[in-house]
Design a protein around this motif. Structure first.
Motif, mmCIF file in Angstrom:
data_model
loop_
_atom_site.group_PDB
_atom_site.id
_atom_site.type_symbol
_atom_site.label_atom_id
_atom_site.label_comp_id
_atom_site.label_asym_id
_atom_site.label_seq_id
_atom_site.Cartn_x
_atom_site.Cartn_y
_atom_site.Cartn_z
ATOM 1 N N THR A 242 73.472 -17.930 -46.426
ATOM 2 C CA THR A 242 74.789 -18.182 -46.085
ATOM 3 C C THR A 242 75.236 -19.779 -46.519
ATOM 4 N N ARG A 243 74.589 -20.770 -45.818
ATOM 5 C CA ARG A 243 75.046 -22.008 -46.187
ATOM 6 C C ARG A 243 74.272 -22.548 -47.614
ATOM 7 N N GLY A 244 73.064 -22.409 -47.843
ATOM 8 C CA GLY A 244 72.352 -22.777 -48.780
ATOM 9 C C GLY A 244 72.596 -22.149 -50.135
ATOM 10 N N ARG A 245 73.104 -20.932 -50.153
ATOM 11 C CA ARG A 245 73.439 -20.131 -51.231
ATOM 12 C C ARG A 245 72.072 -20.135 -52.163
ATOM 13 N N LEU A 246 70.937 -19.765 -51.775
ATOM 14 C CA LEU A 246 69.614 -19.689 -52.574
ATOM 15 C C LEU A 246 69.595 -18.538 -53.282
ATOM 16 N N GLN A 247 69.432 -18.816 -54.606
ATOM 17 C CA GLN A 247 69.384 -17.730 -55.853
ATOM 18 C C GLN A 247 67.792 -17.698 -56.177
ATOM 19 N N GLN A 248 67.731 -16.485 -56.660
ATOM 20 C CA GLN A 248 66.301 -16.286 -57.338
ATOM 21 C C GLN A 248 66.110 -17.235 -58.520
ATOM 22 N N GLY A 249 64.845 -17.772 -58.505
ATOM 23 C CA GLY A 249 64.466 -18.589 -59.663
ATOM 24 C C GLY A 249 64.799 -20.195 -59.257
ATOM 25 N N GLU A 250 65.504 -20.310 -58.033
ATOM 26 C CA GLU A 250 65.634 -21.860 -58.139
ATOM 27 C C GLU A 250 64.394 -22.367 -57.165
ATOM 28 N N HIS A 251 64.514 -23.588 -57.076
ATOM 29 C CA HIS A 251 63.508 -24.388 -56.478
ATOM 30 C C HIS A 251 63.990 -24.758 -55.338
ATOM 31 N N ILE A 252 63.169 -24.743 -53.981
ATOM 32 C CA ILE A 252 63.514 -25.238 -52.703
ATOM 33 C C ILE A 252 62.528 -25.928 -52.131
ATOM 34 N N LEU A 253 63.001 -27.085 -51.523
ATOM 35 C CA LEU A 253 61.925 -27.896 -50.740
ATOM 36 C C LEU A 253 62.150 -27.775 -49.238
ATOM 37 N N ILE A 254 61.014 -27.570 -48.449
ATOM 38 C CA ILE A 254 61.244 -27.175 -47.003
ATOM 39 C C ILE A 254 60.131 -28.610 -46.472
ATOM 40 N N PRO A 255 60.622 -29.541 -45.783
ATOM 41 C CA PRO A 255 59.920 -30.670 -45.553
ATOM 42 C C PRO A 255 59.327 -30.084 -44.056
ATOM 43 N N GLY A 256 58.285 -30.827 -43.628
ATOM 44 C CA GLY A 256 57.815 -30.573 -42.230
ATOM 45 C C GLY A 256 57.525 -29.126 -41.935
ATOM 46 N N ILE A 257 56.628 -28.440 -42.946
ATOM 47 C CA ILE A 257 56.412 -26.985 -42.663
ATOM 48 C C ILE A 257 55.484 -26.836 -41.344
ATOM 49 N N GLY A 258 55.418 -25.865 -40.688
ATOM 50 C CA GLY A 258 54.641 -25.574 -39.428
ATOM 51 C C GLY A 258 55.379 -24.909 -38.229
ATOM 52 N N GLY A 259 56.695 -25.472 -37.908
ATOM 53 C CA GLY A 259 57.620 -24.765 -37.117
ATOM 54 C C GLY A 259 57.810 -23.515 -37.422
ATOM 55 N N GLY A 260 58.626 -22.739 -36.384
ATOM 56 C CA GLY A 260 59.196 -21.496 -36.570
ATOM 57 C C GLY A 260 60.295 -21.371 -37.505
ATOM 58 N N GLY B 9 57.277 -34.811 -61.489
ATOM 59 C CA GLY B 9 58.263 -34.642 -62.350
ATOM 60 C C GLY B 9 59.405 -33.736 -61.851
ATOM 61 N N GLU B 10 59.020 -32.763 -61.024
ATOM 62 C CA GLU B 10 59.917 -31.568 -60.870
ATOM 63 C C GLU B 10 60.830 -31.800 -59.797
ATOM 64 N N THR B 11 62.050 -31.351 -60.080
ATOM 65 C CA THR B 11 63.144 -31.489 -59.101
ATOM 66 C C THR B 11 63.370 -30.193 -58.402
ATOM 67 N N VAL B 12 64.226 -30.195 -57.337
ATOM 68 C CA VAL B 12 64.925 -29.135 -56.595
ATOM 69 C C VAL B 12 66.184 -28.992 -56.490
ATOM 70 N N ASP B 13 66.509 -27.429 -56.235
ATOM 71 C CA ASP B 13 67.959 -27.138 -56.243
ATOM 72 C C ASP B 13 68.444 -27.322 -54.850
ATOM 73 N N LEU B 14 67.486 -26.904 -53.808
ATOM 74 C CA LEU B 14 67.841 -26.961 -52.225
ATOM 75 C C LEU B 14 66.893 -27.447 -51.413
ATOM 76 N N ILE B 15 67.157 -28.286 -50.626
ATOM 77 C CA ILE B 15 66.473 -28.975 -49.540
ATOM 78 C C ILE B 15 66.708 -28.495 -48.238
ATOM 79 N N LEU B 16 65.800 -27.954 -47.271
ATOM 80 C CA LEU B 16 66.005 -27.454 -45.865
ATOM 81 C C LEU B 16 65.518 -28.744 -44.944
ATOM 82 N N ASP B 17 66.502 -29.392 -44.344
ATOM 83 C CA ASP B 17 66.162 -30.474 -43.562
ATOM 84 C C ASP B 17 66.067 -30.163 -41.876
ATOM 85 N N SER B 18 65.041 -30.426 -41.520
ATOM 86 C CA SER B 18 64.960 -30.481 -39.934
ATOM 87 C C SER B 18 64.572 -31.760 -39.515
ATOM 88 N N ILE B 19 64.374 -32.713 -40.069
ATOM 89 C CA ILE B 19 63.962 -33.917 -39.608
ATOM 90 C C ILE B 19 64.739 -35.075 -39.528
#
Length: 329
Positions: A151-169, A219-229
């Motif tokens: 809804t908010r991030g509008r993630l699409q197939q083929g995009e690159h997403i970064l999720i910092p701090g993996i481990g929580g729910g 050298g890779e870059t991302v389209d979307l970052i999901l931040d909880s930190i």
């Protein structure tokens, strides 16, 4: 009935396992005999803000169980139906933001109890493919991840997403959902164990949170970052996000205040987007998405109801990889 009650002082010291009055559903309500429940960081924040002046509260937002009584006016649910609890009230159209979870706010409302009374519209049929433990830890974290991603991030197939701090729910649900949606998923963690677990569950790339992010991304870059930190990692996002990229933030585990170089936002035209929880409509869409892709929650551990304090201590120390559940029945 037995329940975990918070009263008398803030934080985990206010938790007790005790008997509370067992009630019956009123008009438009159902009573659910809970089998499992799940922990959320929201519970810790809630307990931290409470004082000895606050009324006793049964905490907990996530749960699943079987309907054991229905109140007058309920026609679409019957005794014996297996349900998962939708923690949302609905959608505030005028503000365009989700409301707070419906099952928090009264002295006997939470899911860390043998039974709970909720509005009938908050009882949703339990997906048959999920175990009780999986269903019990699902609602709030998965909903938060779904809204943040789609809804908010509008993630699409083929995009690159970064999720910092993996481990929580929320982070683990987001990783599973993003992978199912056809995105490339990178994650960070200080823990090698958590990084390896993420790779085993579908992440494409995992690196140390304390490393040089540009170097680690090769050298890779991302389209979307999901931040909880928040401030501890936020400035590094601008090193690896694409022009016109999106940063969706739903937490602040490292603090509330930070400084951002404004030019790093407007020159590359970065969108910084806030989100929290979700709507009832998104809850149903989330369940449908998970069932379509056969996504199962990653369960770190399950504790009996009387050991809820120990479960929260594990969450507070950041030891978990996935969801922590509570077995009630």
């Amino acid at each position: 009935m037995k329940a975990i009650v918070h009263a008398g002082m803030n934080g985990l010291n206010g938790l007790t396992y005790e008997d509370v009055i067992d009630k019956q559903p009123g008009f438009g309500e159902v009573k659910v005999r809970l089998k499992t429940a799940g922990l959320n960081h929201r519970d810790l924040f809630l307990m931290a803000d409470r004082t000895n002046k606050d009324a006793p509260l049964i905490i907990g937002s996530d749960g699943a169980g079987r309907i054991e009584a229905v109140g007058e006016g309920v026609t679409n649910l019957t005794v014996g139906t297996d349900v998962i609890i939708n923690p949302c009230i609905g959608w505030e159209i005028t503000q365009n933001v989700p409301t707070v979870p419906a099952i928090v706010g009264g002295p006997s409302d939470g899911t860390f109890a043998e039974s709970i009374i909720i509005p009938a519209q908050n009882a949703v049929s339990k997906p048959a493919y999920l175990s009780w433990e999986e269903a019990g830890v699902l609602p709030l974290s998965a909903l938060t991840a779904y809204r943040a991603l789609f809804t908010r991030g509008r993630l699409q197939q083929g995009e690159h997403i970064l999720i910092p701090g993996i481990g929580g729910g929320v982070a683990t649900y987001a990783m599973l959902m993003a992978s199912a949606a056809g995105a490339r998923v990178s994650v960070t963690s200080r823990s090698e164990t958590k990084r390896q677990a993420a790779l085993a569950h579908g992440a494409d790339h995992a690196f140390d949170s304390h490393s040089d992010w540009k170097e680690s991304m090769k050298g890779e870059t991302v389209d979307l970052i999901l931040d909880s930190i928040g401030p501890a990692t936020f400035q590094q996002y601008f090193d690896i996000i694409k022009p016109n990229g999106r940063i969706v933030t739903f937490g602040a585990s490292s603090g509330d205040r930070m400084e951002i170089a404004v030019r790093s936002i407007f020159y590359p035209q970065i969108s910084i987007i806030g989100t929290s929880m979700g709507s009832s409509e998104e809850f149903i869409a989330m369940l449908q998405f998970m069932e379509l892709h056969s996504i199962r929650p990653i369960i770190d551990s399950v504790y009996p109801l009387q050991e809820t304090l120990q479960a929260f201590q594990r969450m507070q120390q950041g030891e978990q990889s996935g969801n922590i559940g509570i077995r009630i029945d």
